[in-house]
Each structure stands twice: as structure tokens, then as C-alpha cells.
Scaffold this motif. Structure first.
Motif, PDB file in Angstrom:
ATOM      1  N   THR A  27      19.798  64.029  56.859  1.00 11.90           N
ATOM      2  CA  THR A  27      19.855  63.009  57.908  1.00 11.90           C
ATOM      3  C   THR A  27      21.283  62.838  58.423  1.00 11.90           C
ATOM      4  OG1 THR A  27      18.003  61.816  56.895  1.00 11.90           O
ATOM      5  CG2 THR A  27      19.365  60.592  58.466  1.00 11.90           C
ATOM      6  N   LYS A  28      21.429  62.738  59.731  1.00  9.18           N
ATOM      7  CA  LYS A  28      22.755  62.573  60.340  1.00  9.18           C
ATOM      8  C   LYS A  28      23.342  61.214  59.960  1.00  9.18           C
ATOM      9  CE  LYS A  28      25.069  63.307  64.800  1.00  9.18           C
ATOM     10  NZ  LYS A  28      25.941  62.128  64.819  1.00  9.18           N
ATOM     11  N   LEU A  29      24.638  61.212  59.611  1.00  9.67           N
ATOM     12  CA  LEU A  29      25.312  59.986  59.206  1.00  9.67           C
ATOM     13  C   LEU A  29      26.153  59.425  60.346  1.00  9.67           C
ATOM     14  CD1 LEU A  29      26.592  61.074  55.664  1.00  9.67           C
ATOM     15  CD2 LEU A  29      24.405  60.029  56.263  1.00  9.67           C
ATOM     16  N   ALA A  30      26.715  58.254  60.124  1.00 12.95           N
ATOM     17  CA  ALA A  30      27.613  57.629  61.092  1.00 12.95           C
ATOM     18  C   ALA A  30      28.999  58.262  60.987  1.00 12.95           C
ATOM     19  CB  ALA A  30      27.699  56.129  60.847  1.00 12.95           C
ATOM     20  N   THR A  31      29.801  58.097  62.023  1.00 14.09           N
ATOM     21  CA  THR A  31      31.150  58.676  62.059  1.00 14.09           C
ATOM     22  C   THR A  31      31.989  58.228  60.875  1.00 14.09           C
ATOM     23  OG1 THR A  31      31.153  58.848  64.466  1.00 14.09           O
ATOM     24  CG2 THR A  31      33.297  58.768  63.384  1.00 14.09           C
ATOM     25  N   THR A  32      31.998  56.927  60.580  1.00 18.97           N
ATOM     26  CA  THR A  32      32.817  56.409  59.477  1.00 18.97           C
ATOM     27  C   THR A  32      32.385  56.991  58.132  1.00 18.97           C
ATOM     28  OG1 THR A  32      31.338  54.477  59.376  1.00 18.97           O
ATOM     29  CG2 THR A  32      33.386  54.244  60.626  1.00 18.97           C
ATOM     30  N   GLU A  33      31.103  57.261  57.980  1.00 15.97           N
ATOM     31  CA  GLU A  33      30.595  57.813  56.724  1.00 15.97           C
ATOM     32  C   GLU A  33      31.043  59.267  56.543  1.00 15.97           C
ATOM     33  OE1 GLU A  33      26.678  54.899  56.885  1.00 15.97           O
ATOM     34  OE2 GLU A  33      26.568  56.956  57.647  1.00 15.97           O
ATOM     35  N   TYR A  34      30.977  60.048  57.604  1.00 14.07           N
ATOM     36  CA  TYR A  34      31.485  61.422  57.538  1.00 14.07           C
ATOM     37  C   TYR A  34      32.976  61.436  57.211  1.00 14.07           C
ATOM     38  CZ  TYR A  34      27.225  63.506  59.526  1.00 14.07           C
ATOM     39  OH  TYR A  34      25.944  63.952  59.750  1.00 14.07           O
ATOM     40  N   LEU A  35      33.727  60.564  57.870  1.00 17.03           N
ATOM     41  CA  LEU A  35      35.172  60.505  57.649  1.00 17.03           C
ATOM     42  C   LEU A  35      35.503  60.121  56.211  1.00 17.03           C
ATOM     43  CD1 LEU A  35      36.342  58.743  60.953  1.00 17.03           C
ATOM     44  CD2 LEU A  35      36.623  61.149  60.336  1.00 17.03           C
ATOM     45  N   ALA A  36      34.799  59.137  55.672  1.00 15.38           N
ATOM     46  CA  ALA A  36      35.061  58.677  54.309  1.00 15.38           C
ATOM     47  C   ALA A  36      34.738  59.759  53.288  1.00 15.38           C
ATOM     48  CB  ALA A  36      34.242  57.418  54.019  1.00 15.38           C
ATOM     49  N   PHE A  37      33.587  60.409  53.419  1.00  7.88           N
ATOM     50  CA  PHE A  37      33.185  61.437  52.461  1.00  7.88           C
ATOM     51  C   PHE A  37      34.100  62.660  52.544  1.00  7.88           C
ATOM     52  CE2 PHE A  37      28.591  59.704  52.838  1.00  7.88           C
ATOM     53  CZ  PHE A  37      28.905  58.689  51.937  1.00  7.88           C
TER      54      PHE A  37
ATOM     55  N   PHE B  44      35.487  68.069  59.677  1.00  4.71           N
ATOM     56  CA  PHE B  44      34.114  67.790  59.256  1.00  4.71           C
ATOM     57  C   PHE B  44      33.381  66.931  60.280  1.00  4.71           C
ATOM     58  CE2 PHE B  44      35.354  69.714  55.437  1.00  4.71           C
ATOM     59  CZ  PHE B  44      34.243  69.899  54.629  1.00  4.71           C
ATOM     60  N   LEU B  45      34.100  65.984  60.883  1.00  2.32           N
ATOM     61  CA  LEU B  45      33.465  65.128  61.886  1.00  2.32           C
ATOM     62  C   LEU B  45      33.030  65.949  63.098  1.00  2.32           C
ATOM     63  CD1 LEU B  45      32.662  62.293  62.887  1.00  2.32           C
ATOM     64  CD2 LEU B  45      34.975  62.086  63.831  1.00  2.32           C
ATOM     65  N   VAL B  46      33.930  66.806  63.592  1.00  2.00           N
ATOM     66  CA  VAL B  46      33.594  67.661  64.733  1.00  2.00           C
ATOM     67  C   VAL B  46      32.467  68.608  64.354  1.00  2.00           C
ATOM     68  CG1 VAL B  46      34.426  69.471  66.281  1.00  2.00           C
ATOM     69  CG2 VAL B  46      35.897  67.514  65.768  1.00  2.00           C
ATOM     70  N   TYR B  47      32.580  69.219  63.169  1.00  3.53           N
ATOM     71  CA  TYR B  47      31.540  70.158  62.719  1.00  3.53           C
ATOM     72  C   TYR B  47      30.161  69.493  62.652  1.00  3.53           C
ATOM     73  CZ  TYR B  47      28.413  72.489  59.539  1.00  3.53           C
ATOM     74  OH  TYR B  47      27.287  73.033  58.986  1.00  3.53           O
ATOM     75  N   GLU B  48      30.094  68.346  62.007  1.00  2.00           N
ATOM     76  CA  GLU B  48      28.795  67.684  61.817  1.00  2.00           C
ATOM     77  C   GLU B  48      28.159  67.329  63.161  1.00  2.00           C
ATOM     78  OE1 GLU B  48      27.139  67.455  59.183  1.00  2.00           O
ATOM     79  OE2 GLU B  48      28.441  67.351  57.441  1.00  2.00           O
ATOM     80  N   ASN B  49      28.949  66.802  64.075  1.00  2.00           N
ATOM     81  CA  ASN B  49      28.399  66.391  65.366  1.00  2.00           C
ATOM     82  C   ASN B  49      28.012  67.595  66.230  1.00  2.00           C
ATOM     83  OD1 ASN B  49      28.536  63.286  65.833  1.00  2.00           O
ATOM     84  ND2 ASN B  49      30.433  63.763  64.768  1.00  2.00           N
ATOM     85  N   VAL B  50      28.856  68.616  66.255  1.00  3.00           N
ATOM     86  CA  VAL B  50      28.542  69.807  67.048  1.00  3.00           C
ATOM     87  C   VAL B  50      27.339  70.542  66.462  1.00  3.00           C
ATOM     88  CG1 VAL B  50      29.378  72.070  67.813  1.00  3.00           C
ATOM     89  CG2 VAL B  50      30.893  70.086  67.905  1.00  3.00           C
TER      90      VAL B  50
END
Length: 322
Positions: free
Chosen positions: A219-229, A296-302
Motif C-alpha cells: 500500500t502506498k504511504l504518505a510522504t512523511t512516512e516514506y521520508l521517516a523510514f 526513496f521519496l521520488v522512487y516510490e511516487n514515480v
């Protein structure tokens, strides 16, 4: 063909890892690597110069700290000085992240049997990441050698040594052969553990969080969650494996010669103690943590965008066939 009849024939399942290759992971990884590199390259350059500074090589500049290094380079070499080696860094980072994400997701999906909602567990995640790291390093090590050499051209005299990425690749091959292009490969192999620890931690954090929310693990996460992990996984991996990066940078540095990896380790310990293995750590963390977060943020969203697009296209094609 009737699928039930096909299963009843008992034909052996073919080993076809390539069936799980998706270009979306390659494109998304390249995007993340390039964006983070363009933003944070100056910190990478400073980290390399700190790492190779053994206190005994006169051609390597001395800096008192991170801010001192930044202002000194800017004053002596200008804005372009802060971006020395940026071309191979963009190529290296973009290709490395792209290949790594593609290999990792291909291997992981193969292990899952195509079911991306099935958690692998820490051991299998680490294995998939380690295999991905080895394949990526084999393809990209020459680019990292060139990046290190270009970042270490600190004055007018040495700046003519390599005129750019292609010239450096040609010169290194001409003067040092294939071995020159693969300097630092052994500690780089040890560094595969860095990516394995990072990806294992990142995946386990995401999986545990989604399981806690009672959602599928993809499941896709929120931006802050990707950044934190991403930040937590990078800090853990960096703290555990940073010394190999110092050894690798010193082996790739052309200002000083070592008789292999073990000789570099012995000399660093003899003349600098354990602190020598952590030179440039502050500059490294200042760069790699935000770089990892951006990547990771760019990767996950793209990747989510491209994979959702692929799914929509496949759904339309299936509907039209009906």
C-alpha cells in the motif's frame, strides 16, 4: 488452453526471473538518484576529500570542518569546484539506484511468486538486496572510480589530468587497465552489506507499518512516512558500514598507492587509529540521509505512478479483448 488441464499435466515450472522485470522500477530509481545527486553533490565531494585525507599526503587539501571545506572550495575553485565530478556522479547514482531498484524488485517478486503482498521477512529481504548490490556494483564500479578521481582534482595543476568523465575512463584504462577501473571493488563488495541492511530495514519498517494498519504491505504511504523510514534505514546502515567507504575511496584515490585492501586497512589503523575509518562521517551523514530520503521519496511516487499506469493499460487491453 484450459488452465486446469495445463496444471494437470504436471509440467515443471520454468525458472524465469525475467518475467518479473519491470522497467518502471528502473526509471523510478534513476529519477530518484539523479534528483538527489544534483541537489547534494557538493556534500558528496567534501565527504570524499575528508575520507582520503590521511594527514600524510601533501596533495590532499586540509579542512577544519564541513563549513570550512565548503567555503574554502568555493573561494579557491569557485562554484564549479563544488560540482567537480558531478557528471559521473549523476551517471553513477542514477544508474546505480535504477539498476538496484530494478534488480531488487525483480528478485523480490520472483521469490514472492508474483504476489507482491506477501512479506518476505528480514532474511530474504537482505538476500535479495545483497544480490542486487553485487549485480549493480559489477556494472557501475568504473563510474565510481572516475567520480572519485574527478572529485579529488583540487588545484590547477591536477585539474588538467582528467578533462571529464569520458577522458578519465580512457586515461585510467590506458594507464592502469581494467584493474584501474575496478579499484575499490573488494571493499565495494563488502559495502553490499550497506545496501542489504538499508533495504531490509526500509522494507521491514514499511511492512510492519502497513500490517499495523491492517493493509496490504504494498500500500502506498504518505510522504512523511516514506521520508521517516528512509532516514532511519540509512542511519542504521551508515553507522554499521561506513569504514568500508573510507577504504574504498582511498584505494580509488590516485594521490596515494596501497598494496591492496588489507594494506590500506593496516596503514589507516597504524597512522590514524579507529578515527581514520570514520573520517568524513559527519559530511557523509549530512549528505546521504537527505539524499536517501529524496531518492526513496521520488522512487516510490514515480514507481507507483508508472505501475498504476501499466495496470490501467493492461486492464483496458483485457477489456478490449473480451
Amino acid at each position: 488452453m484450459n488452465p486446469i488441464k495445463a496444471q494437470s499435466t504436471g509440467s515443471p515450472k520454468k525458472f524465469n526471473v525475467f518475467a518479473h522485470v519491470k522497467y518502471e522500477h528502473l526509471v523510478a530509481g534513476v529519477s530518484g538518484g539523479v534528483v538527489s545527486t544534483l541537489i547534494l553533490h557538493p556534500l558528496d565531494l567534501i565527504k570524499i576529500r575528508f575520507a582520503v585525507n590521511d594527514g600524510r599526503t601533501a596533495t590532499v587539501p586540509q579542512y577544519r570542518g564541513l563549513s570550512s571545506a565548503f567555503t574554502t572550495i568555493f573561494r579557491q575553485e569557485g562554484f564549479r569546484g563544488l560540482y567537480k565530478g558531478v557528471t559521473p556522479n549523476v551517471w553513477g547514482s542514477g544508474s546505480s539506484w535504477g539498476l538496484y531498484f530494478m534488480f531488487y524488485n525483480t528478485i523480490k517478486t520472483f521469490i514472492q511468486g508474483g504476489n507482491t503482498t506477501m512479506p518476505l521477512g528480514p532474511t530474504m529481504n537482505m538476500l535479495a538486496a545483497a544480490e542486487s548490490g553485487i549485480l549493480t556494483l559489477l556494472l557501475t564500479n568504473p563510474i565510481w572510480v572516475v567520480k572519485t578521481r574527478l572529485c579529488l582534482q583540487c588545484d590547477a595543476a591536477s585539474s588538467a589530468e582528467y578533462r571529464g568523465m569520458i577522458h578519465a575512463l580512457g586515461q585510467i584504462y590506458k594507464e592502469e587497465g581494467i584493474r584501474g577501473l575496478y579499484r575499490g571493488f573488494v571493499p565495494g563488495m563488502l559495502g553490499v552489506s550497506h545496501g542489504a541492511i538499508q533495504f531490509m530495514t526500509y522494507e521491514e519498517l514499511k511492512n510492519a507499518y502497513n500490517e499495523y494498519r491492517k493493509l496490504p504491505i504494498d500500500t502506498k504511504l504518505a510522504t512523511t512516512e516514506y521520508l521517516a523510514f528512509a532516514a532511519v534505514s540509512k542511519l542504521i546502515a551508515a553507522a554499521a558500514t561506513y569504514p568500508y567507504q573510507v577504504v574504498r575511496a582511498r584505494l580509488q584515490d590516485h594521490h596515494h598507492r596501497y598494496n591492496g585492501t588489507w594494506d590500506c586497512i593496516k596503514q589507516t589503523w597504524r597512522f590514524e587509529g579507529y578515527r581514520g575509518f570514520y573520517k568524513g562521517l559527519k559530511a557523509s551523514l549530512t549528505r546521504v540521509v537527505p539524499a536517501c530520503m529524496v531518492t526513496f521519496l521520488v522512487y516510490e511516487n514515480v514507481s507507483h505512478f508508472l505501475l498504476a499506469r501499466r495496470k490501467r493499460i493492461e486492464t483496458k487491453e483485457d477489456a478490449s479483448d473480451v
